[in-house]
Design an enzyme around this catalytic site. Sequence first.
Site, PDB file in Angstrom:
ATOM      1  N   ASP A 255      15.168  13.146 -44.161  1.00 60.57           N
ATOM      2  CA  ASP A 255      15.865  13.126 -45.447  1.00 60.57           C
ATOM      3  C   ASP A 255      15.517  14.403 -46.202  1.00 60.57           C
ATOM      4  OD1 ASP A 255      17.326  12.225 -47.752  1.00 60.57           O
ATOM      5  OD2 ASP A 255      16.833  10.163 -47.209  1.00 60.57           O
TER       6      ASP A 255
ATOM      7  N   HIS B 240      30.082   6.730 -44.583  1.00 56.99           N
ATOM      8  CA  HIS B 240      31.076   6.284 -45.566  1.00 56.99           C
ATOM      9  C   HIS B 240      30.986   7.069 -46.878  1.00 56.99           C
ATOM     10  CE1 HIS B 240      28.697   3.055 -48.072  1.00 56.99           C
ATOM     11  NE2 HIS B 240      27.957   4.126 -47.844  1.00 56.99           N
TER      12      HIS B 240
END
Length: 373
Positions: free
Chosen positions: A238, A276
């Site tokens: 991340d 998404h």
Amino acid sequence: MSLNNDKVRATSHELLQAQAHVWNHIFQFINSMSLKCEVQLGIPDVIHNHGQPTSLSNLISSLNVHPSKAHFIARLMRILVHSNFFAQDQQDLDDEAEEKAVVVYSLTPASRLLLKEGPLSTRQFLLMNLDPVLIDPFHLMGTWCQMNNNGNHDQPASPFEMAHGRSFWGLAAQQPKLGSLFNDAMEADSQLLARAVVEECEGVFEGLNSLVDVGGGTETMAKNIAKAFPNINCTVFDQPHVIANLQGTDNLDFVGGDMFEKIPPANAIFLKWILHDWSDDESVKILKKSREAIRSKKGGKVIILDINVSADNKKMDKKSIETQLMWDMLMMVHLNGKERNEAEWEKLFWTAGFSHYKITHTLGLRSLIEVYP
């Protein structure tokens, strides 16, 4: 004449039914805001801490509400009971003078997910999505849809950007409160989903010895996978500021970086609720970087946890499909992303250079997709 009257009556009935349908959708936000009020007041926690079904008077006495507003709690509870967030029953009380029955409230599975200290709480998820910062952009949907964005980089890419002058990610980086809300909400969701993934999708992880959780946040999903499968070396990948100060374990590590630049190599690349957030072009870039990162093209794969719209209509009820479609609108308004059906997923995979895929529908509104080079 009677036939005409019957026709008029039928038409009037249809119009009244249509009006009720329209009204119900106009006022859907009241359900959401009643739910938010329930959480802000701590009603689930009061009932939970009471240890048994709770009367209205006991509930009110335990809430931090002004005495002048106490009588509104019964009306709030009425709509929450109707929405299945609480169960209502009658309880007989022994009284020396006479027997009395009072209304009592108890938790349902839904309200248990809203406990402040619940192990699988979705409280933070609720507070984030019902924050004015995320609600306000929806008021601009109509205006945004009328704007020409083709080739015009000066126009906002989403209603969120139109409302706040920057993207969701840009504002989250600038405002610690929003960034914290987002991270807490994603962690809470991962707590709930991780158990289901480990229990329901155990076979997906067989034969793997390394896995990179891309955008894994504060480790919740990877930590559960690492614990359940100690033979797999898990890496949370991340942004550096997200994983700062996090400590790894024997088979859990942290690496900072940018998924659009390079993803650490592993047998499996794990993408939970990542694609998404992004447009098709951006998603293809992420998938290409994921494909490059797979150490062994034979047996390696990308594991995707995301919504597959209207997946298996025979098993998914209309309400669940509606929730999927609401998520699609959320992605459009906040992030310029989208929820995809199988044909749209397939197009992404082929464009990114993958050869085949497998979809498993075992995780409620979301599906697990295995994609192979």
